[in-house]
Design a protein around this motif. Structure first.
Motif, PDB file in Angstrom:
ATOM      1  N   THR A 149       0.826  -1.208   0.000  1.00  0.00           N
ATOM      2  CA  THR A 149       0.000   0.000   0.000  1.00  0.00           C
ATOM      3  C   THR A 149       0.864   1.265   0.000  1.00  0.00           C
ATOM      4  O   THR A 149       0.381   2.341  -0.357  1.00  0.00           O
ATOM      5  CB  THR A 149      -0.923   0.038   1.232  1.00  0.00           C
ATOM      6  OG1 THR A 149      -0.118  -0.150   2.405  1.00  0.00           O
ATOM      7  CG2 THR A 149      -1.972  -1.056   1.187  1.00  0.00           C
ATOM      8  N   LYS A 161       0.870   3.248  -3.318  1.00  0.00           N
ATOM      9  CA  LYS A 161      -0.363   3.891  -3.816  1.00  0.00           C
ATOM     10  C   LYS A 161      -0.101   5.172  -4.606  1.00  0.00           C
ATOM     11  O   LYS A 161      -0.694   5.359  -5.674  1.00  0.00           O
ATOM     12  CB  LYS A 161      -1.301   4.195  -2.647  1.00  0.00           C
ATOM     13  CG  LYS A 161      -2.491   3.258  -2.557  1.00  0.00           C
ATOM     14  CD  LYS A 161      -3.448   3.749  -1.456  1.00  0.00           C
ATOM     15  CE  LYS A 161      -3.989   2.564  -0.702  1.00  0.00           C
ATOM     16  NZ  LYS A 161      -4.709   2.943   0.517  1.00  0.00           N
ATOM     17  N   VAL A 167      -7.910   0.561  -4.772  1.00  0.00           N
ATOM     18  CA  VAL A 167      -8.003  -0.456  -3.723  1.00  0.00           C
ATOM     19  C   VAL A 167      -9.476  -0.748  -3.424  1.00  0.00           C
ATOM     20  O   VAL A 167      -9.850  -1.876  -3.106  1.00  0.00           O
ATOM     21  CB  VAL A 167      -7.232  -0.007  -2.460  1.00  0.00           C
ATOM     22  CG1 VAL A 167      -7.421  -1.003  -1.322  1.00  0.00           C
ATOM     23  CG2 VAL A 167      -5.748   0.138  -2.777  1.00  0.00           C
ATOM     24  N   GLU A 195      -5.325  -4.291   4.620  1.00  0.00           N
ATOM     25  CA  GLU A 195      -4.414  -3.516   3.762  1.00  0.00           C
ATOM     26  C   GLU A 195      -3.124  -3.313   4.523  1.00  0.00           C
ATOM     27  O   GLU A 195      -3.124  -2.772   5.627  1.00  0.00           O
ATOM     28  CB  GLU A 195      -5.031  -2.156   3.430  1.00  0.00           C
ATOM     29  CG  GLU A 195      -6.215  -2.273   2.499  1.00  0.00           C
ATOM     30  CD  GLU A 195      -6.863  -0.908   2.209  1.00  0.00           C
ATOM     31  OE1 GLU A 195      -6.129   0.106   2.160  1.00  0.00           O
ATOM     32  OE2 GLU A 195      -8.087  -0.882   2.050  1.00  0.00           O
TER      33      GLU A 195
END
Lengths: 114, 217
Positions: free
Chosen positions: B165, B168, B175, B193
């Motif tokens: 993550t 990102k 997501v 996550e």
């Protein structure tokens, strides 16, 4: 995706049954393959044909019954089957509350011996 | 003459999986089977998990790879028992491979056995090895279209760990879409996550794991 090893398992099962039966050759083997089982019927048939020679299965046909994905819907209460491999909603009412009951089979059903 | 022989063709694997499961039950060991594509971060997640357990929960690891011992060396350096399986080309672990690896794991001394499957989004989902839970690991760098492209993996899993993550800001990936599509395939899926790299979000995953130990085994 493991059609050759699955063909081998089918042949092993058939030969074991043949031994117990007292007969000498196998004329056909019937199996059920669910459409969501991940097994490709064409590849399975190809592997079976390629591997059967020189065994009591040399003259055997592999008979495959393909089973569609199907189940029941918790919302409308109706049963369904579909041509899709994966299904997320009831094809009648669209509810996601479904229980898939068939389509993942990989079953040995019967065989003919002589 | 017709012979009726109704039985499942993958029965041999299922029988061995049940034997493994019986052994795990006897020793009260919770077993997770972690599946992902190559490079999603399975080994890093396992390393961080073992560090977070901090010796309070004793873990063992079985590493599945086509070739090599790099992963077992990484895990072994953390001081937990580890067995490397080299499948020599096979794209998944099966129950027999696990059965043969088990003598190398001191089941009586551990609470948790983590099995790292071969990196592959297709075949591992088809084979039970006796685990209590399959866990799917998906890194966001793989794209948000993966649940619908490889549905069986998501349907067979009890938990989904969405990894990397921390990437990102650099990716055009949703997501939310991963979550939504995964839940449409499997409404009871638990989703976490994390960034295994810097341990962000790992506590939710650890809570889930700890919650199952000595309960589901």
């Amino acid at each position: 995706m493991h059609e050759a090893s699955i063909a081998q398992s089918i042949m092993d099962m058939a030969l074991r049954q043949l031994e117990d039966s007292g007969y000498t050759k196998i004329d056909s083997v019937s199996i059920k393959v669910g459409q969501a089982s991940g097994i490709l019927t064409d590849s399975l048939m190809f592997a079976f044909e390629a591997m059967k020679h020189g065994s009591p299965l040399a003259g055997a046909a592999l008979l495959v019954e393909e089973v569609p994905v199907g189940g029941t819907c918790g919302a409308c209460g109706k049963g369904f089957t579909t041509g899709e491999k994966f299904i997320f909603n009831c094809p009648r009412c669209g509810s996601p509350d479904i229980e898939v009951r068939q389509g993942r089979e990989l079953d040995f059903v019967e065989m003919e011996v002589s | 003459m017709k012979l009726n022989v109704v039985s499942r063709i993958l029965d041999a694997n299922e029988r061995l999986a049940e034997q493994n499961r019986e052994l795990f039950r006897k020793h009260n060991v919770f077993v997770v089977n972690i599946m992902s594509s190559p490079g999603a971060g399975k080994t890093t997640l396992i390393e961080k998990t073992i560090r977070a357990l901090n010796g309070k929960i004793k873990a063992g690891v079985i590493e599945g790879d086509i070739q090599g011992t790099a992963d077992a060396e990484r895990i072994g350096s953390l001081g937990v028992p580890v067995v490397q399986i080299n499948t020599g080309g096979a794209c998944h672990l099966d129950a027999n491979m696990i059965k043969e690896a088990l003598p190398g794991i001191p089941l009586a001394d551990i609470d948790l056995l983590i099995i790292e499957n071969v990196g592959n989004l297709v075949c591992p989902a088809e084979f039970n090895v006796g685990e209590h839970a399959k866990v799917m690991l998906l890194s966001i760098a793989e794209g948000d279209d993966k649940p619908l492209k490889y549905p069986l993996m998501f349907q067979e899993s009890k938990a989904l760990v969405i990894n990397k993550t921390d990437l990102k800001p650099y990716l055009d990936v949703s997501v939310d879409k991963i979550r939504k599509d995964s839940l449409s395939l499997n409404p009871s899926l638990e989703i976490f996550e994390v960034s295994a790299r810097n341990s962000d979000g790992i506590s939710g995953w650890m809570d889930w794991l700890s919650g199952h130990i000595h309960k589901d085994s």
